[in-house]
Scaffold this active site. Structure first.
Site, PDB file in Angstrom:
ATOM      1  N   ARG A 160      44.280  40.258  47.812  1.00 55.00           N
ATOM      2  CA  ARG A 160      44.168  39.109  46.898  1.00 55.00           C
ATOM      3  C   ARG A 160      45.285  38.084  47.127  1.00 55.00           C
ATOM      4  NH1 ARG A 160      44.941  38.030  40.805  1.00 55.00           N
ATOM      5  NH2 ARG A 160      43.140  36.752  40.230  1.00 55.00           N
TER       6      ARG A 160
ATOM      7  N   ILE B 153      41.096  31.358  40.405  1.00 57.99           N
ATOM      8  CA  ILE B 153      40.599  32.597  40.983  1.00 57.99           C
ATOM      9  C   ILE B 153      40.420  33.555  39.806  1.00 57.99           C
ATOM     10  CG2 ILE B 153      42.963  33.359  41.508  1.00 57.99           C
ATOM     11  CD1 ILE B 153      41.870  35.002  43.807  1.00 57.99           C
ATOM     12  N   SER B 154      39.259  34.176  39.702  1.00 55.38           N
ATOM     13  CA  SER B 154      38.923  34.972  38.527  1.00 55.38           C
ATOM     14  C   SER B 154      39.802  36.205  38.379  1.00 55.38           C
ATOM     15  CB  SER B 154      37.457  35.404  38.582  1.00 55.38           C
ATOM     16  OG  SER B 154      36.592  34.301  38.529  1.00 55.38           O
ATOM     17  N   GLN B 155      39.876  36.686  37.148  1.00 55.66           N
ATOM     18  CA  GLN B 155      40.554  37.948  36.857  1.00 55.66           C
ATOM     19  C   GLN B 155      39.927  39.064  37.691  1.00 55.66           C
ATOM     20  OE1 GLN B 155      39.927  39.216  32.862  1.00 55.66           O
ATOM     21  NE2 GLN B 155      41.211  41.043  33.024  1.00 55.66           N
ATOM     22  N   PRO B 156      40.717  39.911  38.356  1.00 53.73           N
ATOM     23  CA  PRO B 156      40.148  40.962  39.207  1.00 53.73           C
ATOM     24  C   PRO B 156      39.164  41.889  38.499  1.00 53.73           C
ATOM     25  CG  PRO B 156      42.467  40.675  39.700  1.00 53.73           C
ATOM     26  CD  PRO B 156      42.184  39.806  38.507  1.00 53.73           C
TER      27      PRO B 156
END
Length: 220
Positions: free
Chosen positions: A45, A71-74
């Site tokens: 990431r 960038i989205s939350q994992p």
């Protein structure tokens, strides 16, 4: 990947698994598949966030990537990926490439990913980044995500990483019978919900809201 990042990555994967268990009553998802966990493990990431935020890359939070995008939350990346039940012979459409992280995760799970990004600089950067890192089964172009990418339809699954008041009709039309679409629906004022839509063999839709989320709006 540095040793520090590797430890942080391992800790993040454990946190994602824990959050999946904690939210299973809402999502209906009690665990992530081994294939998905391996895909998450293989995607660095830190390569998908701005340089000045790389120390935060393995925190379980969304991060800004410029141009008012994130960038989205994992955990959300993992959940949305699990919900579409990706298979190695499938073709998936992603709306909202961002920095390319979601596409990179999907790359190891499906046959091909077509990804649309409305912000030209982000699309160009993501295309270069994904190619440089070896994700050669991902195609990226600039485009209006609400219109989909009809040239390669129908798709086995569609993931939308930006919120809209309603699911664009073009995306429903480009979803294969038997396919699955996942996207956030709603707005910042009244709230958003992650919606799962299954398209039956007869074209009928079965929808359910999975859990509350916060995403940037889908722009045209």
């Amino acid at each position: 990947m540095s040793t520090i990042h590797q430890r942080a990555h391992d800790a993040l994967l454990q946190e994602i698994e824990a959050e999946v268990r904690e939210t299973q009553n809402l999502t209906g998802c009690a665990s992530l598949s081994g294939r998905l966990m391996q895909a998450l493990r293989q995607v660095p990431r830190d390569a998908f966030v701005p340089v000045h935020l790389q120390d935060a890359a393995y925190q379980n939070v969304p991060l800004p990537i410029g141009h008012r995008q994130t960038i989205s939350q994992p955990y959300i990346v993992a959940l949305m990926t699990e919900l579409i039940e990706p298979q190695i012979d499938q073709v998936v459409l992603e709306i909202g490439t961002g920095s390319g992280y979601q596409a990179a995760v999907l790359s190891g799970l499906v046959k091909h990913v077509y990804s649309l990004e409305v912000v030209t600089p982000l699309a160009d950067e993501a295309k270069e980044r994904l190619q440089r890192l070896g994700y050669h089964n991902v195609s990226v172009r600039t485009g209006d995500g609400s219109l989909g990418w009809p040239e390669h339809a129908p798709y086995d699954a569609i993931i939308v990483t930006a919120a809209s008041h309603e699911v664009p009709t073009a995306l429903i039309a480009q979803l294969k019978p038997g396919g699955v679409l996942v996207m956030p629906v709603g707005d910042s004022r009244f709230g958003q919900s992650l919606r799962l839509i299954r398209k039956g063999a007869d074209g009928q839709l079965v929808e359910r809201d999975v859990l509350p989320v916060v995403f940037v709006p889908l722009t045209h």
